[in-house]
Scaffold this motif. Structure first.
Motif, mmCIF file in Angstrom:
data_model
loop_
_atom_site.group_PDB
_atom_site.id
_atom_site.type_symbol
_atom_site.label_atom_id
_atom_site.label_comp_id
_atom_site.label_asym_id
_atom_site.label_seq_id
_atom_site.Cartn_x
_atom_site.Cartn_y
_atom_site.Cartn_z
ATOM 1 N N VAL A 150 1.022 -1.662 -0.219
ATOM 2 C CA VAL A 150 0.051 -0.033 -0.192
ATOM 3 C C VAL A 150 0.986 1.249 0.114
ATOM 4 O O VAL A 150 2.149 1.563 0.593
ATOM 5 C CB VAL A 150 -1.170 -0.022 1.529
ATOM 6 C CG1 VAL A 150 -2.146 -0.788 1.148
ATOM 7 C CG2 VAL A 150 -0.216 -0.115 2.512
ATOM 8 N N ARG A 151 0.587 2.348 -0.891
ATOM 9 C CA ARG A 151 1.194 3.391 -1.289
ATOM 10 C C ARG A 151 0.811 4.362 0.324
ATOM 11 O O ARG A 151 -0.648 4.664 0.229
ATOM 12 C CB ARG A 151 1.266 4.111 -2.249
ATOM 13 C CG ARG A 151 2.414 3.129 -3.159
ATOM 14 C CD ARG A 151 2.073 4.075 -4.748
ATOM 15 N NE ARG A 151 2.322 5.240 -4.808
ATOM 16 C CZ ARG A 151 3.782 5.807 -4.670
ATOM 17 N NH1 ARG A 151 4.603 4.939 -4.183
ATOM 18 N NH2 ARG A 151 3.854 6.995 -4.226
ATOM 19 N N PHE A 168 -2.981 -3.715 11.393
ATOM 20 C CA PHE A 168 -4.308 -3.873 11.095
ATOM 21 C C PHE A 168 -4.570 -2.449 10.130
ATOM 22 O O PHE A 168 -3.489 -1.551 10.502
ATOM 23 C CB PHE A 168 -4.506 -3.859 12.775
ATOM 24 C CG PHE A 168 -4.767 -2.536 13.313
ATOM 25 C CD1 PHE A 168 -5.225 -1.296 13.463
ATOM 26 C CD2 PHE A 168 -3.799 -2.825 14.384
ATOM 27 C CE1 PHE A 168 -4.627 -0.056 14.707
ATOM 28 C CE2 PHE A 168 -3.456 -2.120 15.000
ATOM 29 C CZ PHE A 168 -4.204 -0.982 15.577
ATOM 30 N N PHE A 169 -5.605 -2.266 9.622
ATOM 31 C CA PHE A 169 -6.363 -1.176 9.111
ATOM 32 C C PHE A 169 -7.704 -0.833 9.992
ATOM 33 O O PHE A 169 -8.550 -1.127 10.125
ATOM 34 C CB PHE A 169 -6.244 -1.275 7.797
ATOM 35 C CG PHE A 169 -5.530 -2.310 6.619
ATOM 36 C CD1 PHE A 169 -4.559 -0.877 5.789
ATOM 37 C CD2 PHE A 169 -5.565 -3.569 6.632
ATOM 38 C CE1 PHE A 169 -3.586 -1.147 4.844
ATOM 39 C CE2 PHE A 169 -4.093 -4.213 5.467
ATOM 40 C CZ PHE A 169 -3.619 -2.735 4.652
ATOM 41 N N GLN A 170 -6.937 0.467 9.942
ATOM 42 C CA GLN A 170 -8.593 1.363 10.544
ATOM 43 C C GLN A 170 -9.140 2.327 10.544
ATOM 44 O O GLN A 170 -8.036 3.852 9.901
ATOM 45 C CB GLN A 170 -8.355 1.631 12.333
ATOM 46 C CG GLN A 170 -9.296 1.266 13.535
ATOM 47 C CD GLN A 170 -8.304 1.520 14.664
ATOM 48 O OE1 GLN A 170 -8.231 1.524 15.052
ATOM 49 N NE2 GLN A 170 -9.299 0.278 15.309
ATOM 50 N N ALA A 171 -10.238 2.635 9.995
ATOM 51 C CA ALA A 171 -10.763 4.367 9.330
ATOM 52 C C ALA A 171 -10.887 5.036 10.218
ATOM 53 O O ALA A 171 -11.328 4.497 11.681
ATOM 54 C CB ALA A 171 -12.344 3.550 8.984
ATOM 55 N N THR A 176 -8.170 6.681 6.605
ATOM 56 C CA THR A 176 -7.708 4.711 6.605
ATOM 57 C C THR A 176 -6.042 5.068 7.438
ATOM 58 O O THR A 176 -5.405 5.249 7.036
ATOM 59 C CB THR A 176 -7.601 3.344 6.322
ATOM 60 O OG1 THR A 176 -8.837 3.888 5.588
ATOM 61 C CG2 THR A 176 -7.805 2.551 6.909
ATOM 62 N N VAL A 177 -6.095 4.540 9.319
ATOM 63 C CA VAL A 177 -4.656 4.765 9.266
ATOM 64 C C VAL A 177 -4.273 2.987 9.717
ATOM 65 O O VAL A 177 -4.934 1.471 9.142
ATOM 66 C CB VAL A 177 -4.702 4.274 10.926
ATOM 67 C CG1 VAL A 177 -3.234 4.114 11.894
ATOM 68 C CG2 VAL A 177 -5.585 5.608 11.110
ATOM 69 N N ARG A 188 -5.583 6.820 1.997
ATOM 70 C CA ARG A 188 -7.475 7.194 1.262
ATOM 71 C C ARG A 188 -8.072 6.239 1.363
ATOM 72 O O ARG A 188 -9.547 6.589 1.578
ATOM 73 C CB ARG A 188 -7.912 8.188 0.310
ATOM 74 C CG ARG A 188 -6.746 9.523 1.156
ATOM 75 C CD ARG A 188 -6.604 10.674 -0.840
ATOM 76 N NE ARG A 188 -6.657 11.902 0.667
ATOM 77 C CZ ARG A 188 -7.197 12.619 0.702
ATOM 78 N NH1 ARG A 188 -8.384 13.073 1.058
ATOM 79 N NH2 ARG A 188 -6.484 14.554 0.953
ATOM 80 N N ALA A 189 -7.989 5.591 0.809
ATOM 81 C CA ALA A 189 -8.649 4.226 0.548
ATOM 82 C C ALA A 189 -9.547 3.620 1.772
ATOM 83 O O ALA A 189 -8.987 3.200 3.202
ATOM 84 C CB ALA A 189 -8.130 2.727 -0.319
#
Length: 252
Positions: A150-151, A168-171, A176-177, A188-189
């Motif tokens: 991911v960029r 993890f990914f977290q909105a 999105t962090v 931004r995804a």
């Protein structure tokens, strides 16, 4: 008294449903009518209704995304104009749904079923809801090519972050962090898009706002209210698991 929430961005359809519900179930109290998914999610958290009639296609958050974030015992009835494949998924998981245009006899059958099942555990506690939501989210968004990097931005620079390094990914608001063991980045995804492009063998959505990398999961914990939390390697803060996904971790 049984309470209900209606969420549909087509206001005339929401009003028609409300009128039909009052006709078929006069004792039912409609606590809120939401015109988008964000309003619906906030109202469900506030009112904790017994029933939520959620249109699948709504601005802000879809009905599927709203259902993913429900923490209480609210039973979901989806409102859909989806094709036959989506309906097969609902039928297979024994989830309640209403087709557009709304037919009174179908609503009557759904309400009868809801009343019969009122003493049963709510739908969000089952594995079925989590699996069907993931299936329908993939159908809506498209699988696309799997992500390997991911960029992500940090301090004015853009980095190529291998997804294998992501805990993890977290909105978080508009971004999105992306959290690794040593750093935190922003992309931004949206979570829904990431969920459709990450390898499901390694990444699992555990909340409307969170996707975790199972390779970095070190343990789970339940609190006194039986809510489930995940502990990730290299991260001190535990991550909550929504009721829709608790069953995915029952063996842990």
């Amino acid at each position: 008294m049984t309470t209900a929430l209606i969420a549909d961005d087509e206001l005339h359809l929401a009003r028609h449903l409300a009128t039909s519900l009052q006709q078929l179930w006069p004792e039912l109290e409609i606590v809120h009518v939401a015109e988008d998914g964000i309003d619906a999610a906030a109202a469900i958290a506030r009112f904790m209704p017994d029933l939520a009639f959620l249109d699948i296609q709504m601005p802000g958050l879809s009905g599927l995304e709203v259902a993913q974030g429900i923490e209480g015992a609210t039973r979901v009835i989806f409102i859909t104009a989806h094709d036959e494949h989506a309906l097969e998924a609902f039928e297979h998981a024994a989830l309640d749904y209403l087709l557009k245009p709304l037919r009174l006899e179908r609503l009557q059958r759904t309400l009868a079923r809801v009343r019969t099942m009122s003493q049963a555990p709510p739908v969000p506690e089952t594995t079925a809801l989590a699996s069907v939501l993931e299936q329908l989210m993939r159908t809506n968004k498209g699988e696309g090519e799997r992500l390997h990097y991911v960029r992500a931005a940090k301090g004015g620079l853009v980095h190529n972050v291998p997804v294998g390094d992501v805990l993890f990914f977290q909105a978080d608001d508009k971004y999105t962090v992306v959290r690794t063991a040593g750093d935190e980045y922003l992309i931004r995804a949206p979570i829904a898009e990431l969920a459709s492009r990450l390898d499901p063998a390694h990444f699992r959505q555990v909340h409307r706002a969170t996707i975790v990398n199972l390779a970095h999961l070190v343990g789970t914990r339940r609190d006194e209210a039986s809510r489930l939390f995940l502990r990730m390697r290299g991260h001190a803060v535990e991550l909550p698991v929504s009721r829709a996904y608790v069953a995915l971790f029952q063996a842990m």
